[in-house]
Design a protein around this motif. Structure first.
Motif, PDB file in Angstrom:
ATOM      1  N   HIS A  70      63.977  48.121 -16.085  1.00 15.69           N
ATOM      2  CA  HIS A  70      64.479  49.289 -16.812  1.00 15.69           C
ATOM      3  C   HIS A  70      63.558  50.474 -16.586  1.00 15.69           C
ATOM      4  N   TYR A 100      63.963  43.914 -18.651  1.00 17.61           N
ATOM      5  CA  TYR A 100      64.878  43.832 -19.788  1.00 17.61           C
ATOM      6  C   TYR A 100      65.801  42.639 -19.578  1.00 17.61           C
ATOM      7  N   THR A 145      72.391  41.387 -25.862  1.00 11.08           N
ATOM      8  CA  THR A 145      71.078  41.963 -25.589  1.00 11.08           C
ATOM      9  C   THR A 145      70.435  42.282 -26.942  1.00 11.08           C
ATOM     10  N   THR A 189      70.312  45.210 -28.107  1.00  7.85           N
ATOM     11  CA  THR A 189      70.908  46.460 -28.569  1.00  7.85           C
ATOM     12  C   THR A 189      72.421  46.311 -28.694  1.00  7.85           C
ATOM     13  N   LEU A 215      74.525  48.610 -26.586  1.00 11.29           N
ATOM     14  CA  LEU A 215      74.575  48.264 -25.163  1.00 11.29           C
ATOM     15  C   LEU A 215      75.550  47.120 -24.934  1.00 11.29           C
ATOM     16  N   ASP A 216      75.562  46.151 -25.822  1.00 12.84           N
ATOM     17  CA  ASP A 216      76.518  45.044 -25.694  1.00 12.84           C
ATOM     18  C   ASP A 216      77.940  45.581 -25.620  1.00 12.84           C
ATOM     19  N   GLU A 229      78.890  48.527 -24.608  1.00 13.82           N
ATOM     20  CA  GLU A 229      79.108  49.253 -23.356  1.00 13.82           C
ATOM     21  C   GLU A 229      79.321  48.299 -22.183  1.00 13.82           C
ATOM     22  N   LEU A 230      78.580  47.203 -22.178  1.00 13.13           N
ATOM     23  CA  LEU A 230      78.633  46.288 -21.040  1.00 13.13           C
ATOM     24  C   LEU A 230      80.001  45.642 -20.845  1.00 13.13           C
TER      25      LEU A 230
END
Length: 206
Positions: free
Chosen positions: A56, A62, A96, A98, A101-102, A104-105
């Protein structure tokens, strides 16, 4: 009140259950190849992880994971050429540190979990050398399949100490892949193209 009653009941019955199971004084599994029993195994989803690590911003590594994988292992210690392994992992269960972020993924511009709900590794050849193995196979992510070689190490084999005392076995396997090979180009090079993949797999005999 129901919760409190259930909790008290669990506390009072736990010692009795432990006695009935005859809790071992040493771990029942050990990295001893001769303990591996031939047969067909299923993934112990609660104790299996598909982990991925990226760089990262060049500052840190990460790591995230796909939880609750499923799959099978066919094991024949006398003829390892017959060994086969398959691991599937649900994309929507990416995890993850966050939550944002989960979320978004799994969206369209990254894993697109709605269209491609599952990732999968299927072996094509297993070569065993003592406590290690080279597992060649095909990894499918986002509908794209690429050849990948896993470098595996036996973590432990033996028998469970509860229930039917089934045979159990586990290994850890690593590989390096490029996420761009699977159409996952977002953020490169700020987030590395290189991904270090680790599968910590636990199996229970069927």
């Amino acid at each position: 009140m129901r919760f409190l009653t259930a909790s008290l009941l669990a506390l009072t019955t736990a010692p009795l259950l432990a006695q009935e199971m005859q809790m071992p004084t040493v771990a029942p599994g050990a990295p001893i190849a001769s303990r591996a029993v031939a047969g067909t195994y299923k993934v112990d989803s609660d104790h299996t992880q598909v982990l991925f690590s990226v760089s990262h911003l060049g500052f840190s590594l990460y790591t995230g994971q796909f939880v609750q994988p499923t799959g099978t292992l066919v094991l024949d210690p006398k003829n390892p050429a017959r060994d086969r392994v398959e691991i599937s992992f649900p994309i929507a269960k990416v995890s993850t540190t966050t939550p944002a972020l989960d979320a978004e993924l799994i969206k369209l511009d990254f894993f697109d979990a709605v269209k491609f709900p599952e990732g999968k590794f299927v072996s094509t050849r297993v070569t065993v050398n003592g406590l290690t193995a080279t597992i060649a196979g095909n990894l499918t992510i986002k509908g794209i399949t690429r050849p990948v070689v896993l470098h595996a190490k036996l973590v432990g084999a033996g028998h469970e100490f509860w229930g039917e005392k089934k045979a159990a076995i586990g290994f850890t396997a690593t590989a390096m892949i490029k996420r761009s090979d699977f159409g996952l180009k977002s953020g490169i090079p700020l987030v590395s193209d290189r991904v270090d993949l680790t599968i910590n797999a636990a199996f229970e005999a069927r």
